[in-house]
Scaffold this motif. Structure first.
Motif, PDB file in Angstrom:
ATOM      1  N   GLY A 362     -41.269  -5.675  32.175  1.00 46.87           N
ATOM      2  CA  GLY A 362     -42.027  -5.070  33.268  1.00 46.87           C
ATOM      3  C   GLY A 362     -41.491  -3.759  33.792  1.00 46.87           C
ATOM      4  O   GLY A 362     -41.680  -3.427  34.962  1.00 46.87           O
ATOM      5  N   LEU A 363     -40.826  -2.977  32.936  1.00 48.61           N
ATOM      6  CA  LEU A 363     -40.210  -1.741  33.424  1.00 48.61           C
ATOM      7  C   LEU A 363     -41.242  -0.646  33.711  1.00 48.61           C
ATOM      8  O   LEU A 363     -40.905   0.361  34.340  1.00 48.61           O
ATOM      9  N   ALA A 364     -42.489  -0.828  33.230  1.00 45.75           N
ATOM     10  CA  ALA A 364     -43.492   0.212  33.450  1.00 45.75           C
ATOM     11  C   ALA A 364     -43.711   0.476  34.938  1.00 45.75           C
ATOM     12  O   ALA A 364     -44.084   1.574  35.330  1.00 45.75           O
ATOM     13  N   ARG A 365     -43.476  -0.534  35.768  1.00 48.92           N
ATOM     14  CA  ARG A 365     -43.603  -0.347  37.217  1.00 48.92           C
ATOM     15  C   ARG A 365     -42.648   0.714  37.738  1.00 48.92           C
ATOM     16  O   ARG A 365     -42.959   1.477  38.629  1.00 48.92           O
ATOM     17  N   PHE A 366     -41.425   0.712  37.192  1.00 48.88           N
ATOM     18  CA  PHE A 366     -40.377   1.612  37.708  1.00 48.88           C
ATOM     19  C   PHE A 366     -40.278   2.897  36.907  1.00 48.88           C
ATOM     20  O   PHE A 366     -39.901   3.934  37.426  1.00 48.88           O
ATOM     21  N   LEU A 367     -40.560   2.801  35.596  1.00 48.93           N
ATOM     22  CA  LEU A 367     -40.399   3.958  34.712  1.00 48.93           C
ATOM     23  C   LEU A 367     -41.726   4.241  34.003  1.00 48.93           C
ATOM     24  O   LEU A 367     -41.851   4.075  32.792  1.00 48.93           O
ATOM     25  N   PRO A 368     -42.734   4.702  34.752  1.00 45.69           N
ATOM     26  CA  PRO A 368     -44.072   4.800  34.146  1.00 45.69           C
ATOM     27  C   PRO A 368     -44.160   5.805  32.992  1.00 45.69           C
ATOM     28  O   PRO A 368     -44.771   5.507  31.969  1.00 45.69           O
ATOM     29  N   PHE A 369     -43.511   6.970  33.150  1.00 47.31           N
ATOM     30  CA  PHE A 369     -43.642   7.979  32.089  1.00 47.31           C
ATOM     31  C   PHE A 369     -42.875   7.561  30.839  1.00 47.31           C
ATOM     32  O   PHE A 369     -43.315   7.767  29.712  1.00 47.31           O
ATOM     33  N   THR A 370     -41.693   6.980  31.065  1.00 44.25           N
ATOM     34  CA  THR A 370     -40.927   6.481  29.924  1.00 44.25           C
ATOM     35  C   THR A 370     -41.733   5.432  29.183  1.00 44.25           C
ATOM     36  O   THR A 370     -41.773   5.410  27.947  1.00 44.25           O
ATOM     37  N   ALA A 371     -42.405   4.570  29.942  1.00 47.81           N
ATOM     38  CA  ALA A 371     -43.208   3.519  29.315  1.00 47.81           C
ATOM     39  C   ALA A 371     -44.327   4.141  28.488  1.00 47.81           C
ATOM     40  O   ALA A 371     -44.609   3.692  27.365  1.00 47.81           O
ATOM     41  N   ALA A 372     -44.950   5.201  29.016  1.00 48.40           N
ATOM     42  CA  ALA A 372     -46.025   5.856  28.284  1.00 48.40           C
ATOM     43  C   ALA A 372     -45.495   6.447  26.977  1.00 48.40           C
ATOM     44  O   ALA A 372     -46.091   6.284  25.903  1.00 48.40           O
ATOM     45  N   ALA A 373     -44.340   7.118  27.072  1.00 51.30           N
ATOM     46  CA  ALA A 373     -43.756   7.719  25.869  1.00 51.30           C
ATOM     47  C   ALA A 373     -43.419   6.633  24.856  1.00 51.30           C
ATOM     48  O   ALA A 373     -43.683   6.774  23.650  1.00 51.30           O
ATOM     49  N   ALA A 374     -42.839   5.513  25.341  1.00 51.59           N
ATOM     50  CA  ALA A 374     -42.472   4.430  24.438  1.00 51.59           C
ATOM     51  C   ALA A 374     -43.711   3.869  23.762  1.00 51.59           C
ATOM     52  O   ALA A 374     -43.702   3.575  22.556  1.00 51.59           O
ATOM     53  N   ALA A 375     -44.806   3.745  24.531  1.00 52.06           N
ATOM     54  CA  ALA A 375     -46.029   3.201  23.949  1.00 52.06           C
ATOM     55  C   ALA A 375     -46.547   4.115  22.843  1.00 52.06           C
ATOM     56  O   ALA A 375     -46.870   3.652  21.736  1.00 52.06           O
ATOM     57  N   LEU A 376     -46.597   5.426  23.128  1.00 51.38           N
ATOM     58  CA  LEU A 376     -47.100   6.367  22.120  1.00 51.38           C
ATOM     59  C   LEU A 376     -46.229   6.341  20.870  1.00 51.38           C
ATOM     60  O   LEU A 376     -46.718   6.278  19.733  1.00 51.38           O
ATOM     61  N   ALA A 377     -44.923   6.401  21.091  1.00 47.28           N
ATOM     62  CA  ALA A 377     -44.005   6.438  19.950  1.00 47.28           C
ATOM     63  C   ALA A 377     -44.115   5.166  19.129  1.00 47.28           C
ATOM     64  O   ALA A 377     -44.092   5.195  17.890  1.00 47.28           O
ATOM     65  N   SER A 378     -44.261   4.023  19.798  1.00 47.92           N
ATOM     66  CA  SER A 378     -44.290   2.778  19.041  1.00 47.92           C
ATOM     67  C   SER A 378     -45.613   2.623  18.300  1.00 47.92           C
ATOM     68  O   SER A 378     -45.659   2.011  17.235  1.00 47.92           O
ATOM     69  N   LEU A 379     -46.684   3.201  18.835  1.00 51.08           N
ATOM     70  CA  LEU A 379     -47.944   3.161  18.089  1.00 51.08           C
ATOM     71  C   LEU A 379     -47.814   3.968  16.801  1.00 51.08           C
ATOM     72  O   LEU A 379     -48.335   3.589  15.753  1.00 51.08           O
ATOM     73  N   SER A 380     -47.090   5.084  16.895  1.00 57.12           N
ATOM     74  CA  SER A 380     -46.841   5.873  15.692  1.00 57.12           C
ATOM     75  C   SER A 380     -45.976   5.084  14.723  1.00 57.12           C
ATOM     76  O   SER A 380     -46.206   5.074  13.515  1.00 57.12           O
ATOM     77  N   MET A 381     -44.972   4.393  15.268  1.00 55.11           N
ATOM     78  CA  MET A 381     -44.087   3.599  14.420  1.00 55.11           C
ATOM     79  C   MET A 381     -44.859   2.475  13.742  1.00 55.11           C
ATOM     80  O   MET A 381     -44.647   2.167  12.567  1.00 55.11           O
ATOM     81  N   ALA A 382     -45.799   1.886  14.483  1.00 52.87           N
ATOM     82  CA  ALA A 382     -46.572   0.789  13.917  1.00 52.87           C
ATOM     83  C   ALA A 382     -47.542   1.292  12.855  1.00 52.87           C
ATOM     84  O   ALA A 382     -48.100   0.502  12.098  1.00 52.87           O
ATOM     85  N   GLY A 383     -47.741   2.613  12.800  1.00 61.40           N
ATOM     86  CA  GLY A 383     -48.599   3.162  11.766  1.00 61.40           C
ATOM     87  C   GLY A 383     -50.068   2.971  12.061  1.00 61.40           C
ATOM     88  O   GLY A 383     -50.864   2.738  11.160  1.00 61.40           O
ATOM     89  N   LEU A 384     -50.429   3.052  13.351  1.00 66.42           N
ATOM     90  CA  LEU A 384     -51.844   2.906  13.699  1.00 66.42           C
ATOM     91  C   LEU A 384     -52.491   4.291  13.771  1.00 66.42           C
ATOM     92  O   LEU A 384     -51.838   5.255  14.157  1.00 66.42           O
ATOM     93  N   PRO A 385     -53.784   4.389  13.427  1.00 68.82           N
ATOM     94  CA  PRO A 385     -54.461   5.659  13.632  1.00 68.82           C
ATOM     95  C   PRO A 385     -54.695   5.856  15.119  1.00 68.82           C
ATOM     96  O   PRO A 385     -54.843   4.859  15.848  1.00 68.82           O
TER      97      PRO A 385
END
Lengths: 776, 135
Positions: A362-385
């Protein structure tokens, strides 16, 4: 600007950066980051020319007598690396400034110094065309990596991990060095581009197998390939900015870089590609398995990095031009998303103080931008379009299907990529979005410095996915062409149509989703197993490490047992064995020169005196008598030198004999006048035998050598030249100070260092101990 | 070992041997001698002093720390090679100045002085350390 100048600016810049970071306070990291940013744009300026297929060469002689120079080359492949190194270097500098915000300025400055120094080493390695220069910078990256892993020097595990990574990677570097020397011996050049031109000569060399094994040793250790995969996860003891930079985005890719450079050279050796595919696949499988077992946030990322390196090694082993595109694409993709994820992990760990992945939530509550960056990066890692990771995964499967390998690598790749999808989910969704109850509050929020890096990298990963033409022609195409060896057309685009690759991608995502859903259960089940710890950990490393230490201890106890007689005996026996071996190897001839002339009275008398001295020294129980008797032998030799026209030798011998007596007297004053004989009869017999053997050897040697006709060429050369070229009448002295001055310099340096050692060793004991000793 | 006769003679011998050692160093290039032997004789001269009057008074006589002598010697030897590096692009290729009257001065002299100081300082440290333990 000249490429060599850029390397030097970077090296000198590291020192400047240290000062700036020390005194500029909060602005320090931002000022320091100007240096990598400047280098980034300098290299970016070359992109246009490189994009058209140009290759830039520069060369300055360094050691011309050995054919070594500072030779650099910038082609598409090295350009990609320089941009990654300097670009991510800029972001790492900013991130580190914020990460170490609460640390003392001195420590922060030190860290930035090592980061910039490391960056210089990386630039030198990937720009080098001269293999020796590449090796020097290669080892420099190992040393700076050692300093960075052990940066928290008060933690024992950091020190241990630093030593382990140094021993593995620098040891591998030595293997690489041996390979480079063999290449130099075979082709007579250290220039990588010339080696590439004359690849057929190298492949025909009898040393080919050795060269390949040695180079693989260097590359596999650096890029943490099986069986050296253990050091990289341990290296996570480094501060996170260093992990993001060295142990995911740049340094560990050097092994891949090296293999890629040698891939076209060894293209005609089928075993080379096969070995890479085999080791790459093994590494992928093991690392994917261990990623599911890893506990720490960074540990999971590290294992997935090892798996990615395995993918790259496997890709290089594949044939066909698609493999080159896939390699380049994946290097770029991986650097973007993995560095971003490490940044996010660092921020999460820093903000909570929790390193276990399953302790975060639940860190997105405290670190919203970091969470956004992590989400984007992990979608790239997962190889999704539509992320760049999708494109590079499509290429990965296409390269495998196009190559001449069978279906096994495809199966491995599907399994491993499914785990990568799961890891992507586990490192972003779980700590940031799910399990809100795990974390109630954080120690601090986000700062600008902590956000710049992950946000830029994650955005780029998305942007390049949506608009692949931004990098396709300017970066990927030249790099892949340089790798493949001839220009290739790259259609680096998001949509390839309904292809087998798309089906494989869908399968991977489905499998990965299943794993991430059951992540916790799977993780706990795998943790219960004991065999992976025994088989896949660093047990082998510890066995070798402890074995070496044990062997060193054992041999020290045997050879250095503190008994001077044992030392003398070992030295004497070793000398006899070596000289005796050489004597019999060279034929074992014995000759004695019978001159037939009259017996010379004076030398004979002197020799009898020397023999008498030697016998007296051996027989006496009094140490002073022994010293005097040995002195007689010395003086007799000096007199013999004098009689045979060597006044210089005689003078030196006299002085040495005198000084030896003076020095030994100082020791003798503290010893009992008479030494009771402690040697047993058996030991004395051994002593006598060794002495007799030594004497016999010297006699045989001297007699045989003097029976040979004397080679006067050197004597004549020196006698003729010493006055005309060195203005000296005394040939001996001229040889010492002029003709062989470098030897003399080495010798007096040895005397100097020995003096320092003696000065330290014979230091007077502390007064307290001295009084105790006197009382006792 | 405090003997007035030995002590008085040691002073004389010290100066005499030191002078001889420098003479040996100087003549080395053309006659038997040189920095190595010179250094040995110089070390002998101080060793006699240390034997007669003890290490502290011998140290006082030469004033410089023997390890520093070694360092200076090494530096001199290295420096003597630099002119060659600059003028001939070859380290330790000695350079000579010739005067019209036939007198020659070369960087070999500096090099040999370096050898002299290293040997002198090296043996002296050994002698000092060992005799210090005694007294």
């Amino acid at each position: 600007m000249s490429l060599i100048a850029l390397i030097f600016i970077s090296l000198i810049g590291s020192l400047v950066a240290h000062r700036v970071a020390l005194y500029a306070g909060k602005a320090g990291p931002w000022l320091v980051a100007l240096l990598p940013a400047f280098l980034f744009f300098s290299f970016l300026g070359h992109a246009g020319a490189i994009g058209t297929g140009e290759v830039i060469f520069e060369r300055i002689d360094w050691v011309p007598s050995l054919g070594i120079g500072l030779g650099v080359r910038l082609d598409g492949f090295s350009l990609l690396f320089t941009l990654l190194i300097t670009g991510i270097g800029t972001l790492v500098t900013l991130y580190a400034g914020a990460y170490f915000a609460e640390y003392p300025a001195k420590k922060r400055a030190m860290f930035l110094f090592f980061i910039i120094l490391f960056m210089s080493a990386m630039l030198g390695t990937v720009l080098a065309d001269d293999l020796i220069m590449m090796f020097v910078f290669w080892e420099m990256t190992s040393v700076t990596s050692f300093m960075l892993i052990g940066f928290e020097a008060t933690k024992p595990e950091a020190r241990k991990a630093a030593l382990q990574s140094l021993l593995v990677t620098a040891g591998g570097g030595l293997s690489l060095f041996a390979g480079i020397l063999l290449i130099g011996m075979t082709l007579g050049t250290f220039s990588l581009s010339e080696v590439a031109l004359r690849a057929d000569e190298l492949v025909a060399s009898p040393y080919l197998a050795a060269i390949i094994v040695l180079i693989l040793g260097g590359a596999f250790t650096k890029s943490a390939q099986f069986p050296f995969h253990f050091w990289l996860p341990n290296a996570m003891a480094a501060p996170t900015p260093a992990s993001a930079y060295l142990h995911s985005a740049t340094m560990v890719k050097l092994g891949v870089y090296l293999l890629a450079r040698f891939d076209s050279i060894f293209a005609s050796v089928p075993a080379f590609g096969l070995t890479l595919v085999a080791f790459g696949s093994a590494t992928m499988l093991i690392a994917a398995f261990l990623a599911l077992r890893a506990i720490g946030y960074k540990g999971v990322l590290a294992q997935s990095t090892v798996a990615s390196l395995g993918i790259l090694v496997m890709l290089i082993g594949l044939d066909g031009y698609v493999a080159s595109v896939a390699t380049v694409g994946f290097i770029l993709t991986h650097a973007l998303y993995k560095a971003a994820l490490f940044f996010c992990a660092g921020t999460a760990i820093h903000a909570t103080g929790i390193t276990r992945l399953r302790g975060l939530g639940g860190l997105a509550r405290f670190l919203p931008f970091t969470a956004a960056a992590a989400a984007l990066a992990s979608l790239s890692m997962a190889g999704l379009p539509p992320f760049i990771g999708f494109i590079s995964k499509e290429y990965l499967f296409e390269a495998q299907l196009e190559s001449s390998m069978n279906w096994i690598p495809v199966l491995v790749a599907v399994l491993v990529n499914a785990v990568m999808v799961a890891v992507a989910g586990a490192v972003s969704l779980k700590p940031f979005f799910f399990n809100r109850e795990r974390i109630e509050s954080v120690k601090h929020g986000e700062t600008l410095g902590l956000l710049v890096g992950p946000l830029i990298l994650a955005t780029l990963g998305t942007l390049f996915g949506i608009a692949p033409w931004l990098v396709a022609q300017s970066l990927v195409q030249p790099a892949a062409s340089a790798l493949y060896g001839s220009p290739i057309d790259v259609s680096f685009s998001l949509w390839h149509g309904l292809t087998p690759m798309l089906a494989l991608s869908a399968l991977v995502v489905a499998l990965g989703t299943a794993i991430v859903v059951y992540w916790d259960r799977l993780h706990i089940a795998l943790r219960r197993m004991r065999w992976p710890d025994r088989l896949l950990g660093d047990k082998g490393y510890h066995a070798v490490f402890d074995g070496v230490i044990g062997a060193a201890n054992g041999s020290t106890r045997f050879f250095q047992n503190g008994d001077q007689r044992r030392y003398t005996l070992i030295v004497a026996i070793a000398t006899i064995a070596l000289i005796g071996w050489a004597y019999f190897r060279s034929g074992g001839n014995f000759a004695i020169l019978a001159t037939g002339g009259p017996i010379l009275i004076a030398p004979t008398a002197l020799l009898i005196l020397a023999v008498a001295g030697a016998v007296a020294a051996a027989r006496t129980q009094s140490l002073i008598t022994a010293v005097v008797a040995v002195g007689i032998v010395g003086y007799v030799s000096a007199l013999l030198f004098l009689m045979n026209g060597a006044p210089d030798l005689a003078l030196t011998q006299f002085s040495v004999e005198t000084l030896v007596v003076v020095v030994i007297m100082a020791v003798l004053v503290r010893l009992p006048t008479y030494a009771p004989s402690t040697r047993t009869a058996g030991e004395r017999r051994i002593d006598i035998g060794v002495s007799a053997a030594f004497a016999l050897l010297v006699f045989v040697g001297l007699a045989t050598m003097t029976a040979e006709p004397l080679d006067m060429r050197l004597t004549e050369f020196f006698s003729q030249r010493s006055l005309t070229e060195a203005y000296g009448h005394n040939v001996v002295n001229v040889v010492i100070v002029d003709f062989r001055a470098l030897d003399t310099l080495g010798e007096i340096a040895v005397v100097g260092f020995a003096t320092l050692a003696v000065w330290g060793l014979l230091r007077r004991r502390r007064p307290a101990n001295a009084t105790l000793a006197r009382k006792g | 070992m405090s003997s007035i006769i030995f002590s008085a003679m040691a002073r004389l011998f010290f100066w005499a041997m030191l002078a001889v050692s420098i003479f040996i160093l100087y003549r080395g290039h053309d006659e038997p001698g040189g920095g190595f032997v010179g250094g040995l004789v110089a070390a002998c001269s101080v060793a006699i002093l240390a034997l007669a009057d003890g290490v502290p008074s011998a140290r006082g006589m030469i004033r410089v720390h023997p390890v520093i002598l070694v360092g200076i010697g090494l530096v001199l030897a290295i420096v003597s090679g630099l002119p060659g590096l600059v003028l001939d692009a070859s380290f330790l290729t000695h350079q000579w100045l010739e005067f019209p009257n036939g007198f020659k001065l070369g960087t070999t002299m500096i090099f040999d002085l370096g050898v002299y100081l290293v040997v002198f300082g090296g043996f002296l440290s050994l002698v000092f350390r060992l005799y210090e333990e005694v007294s």
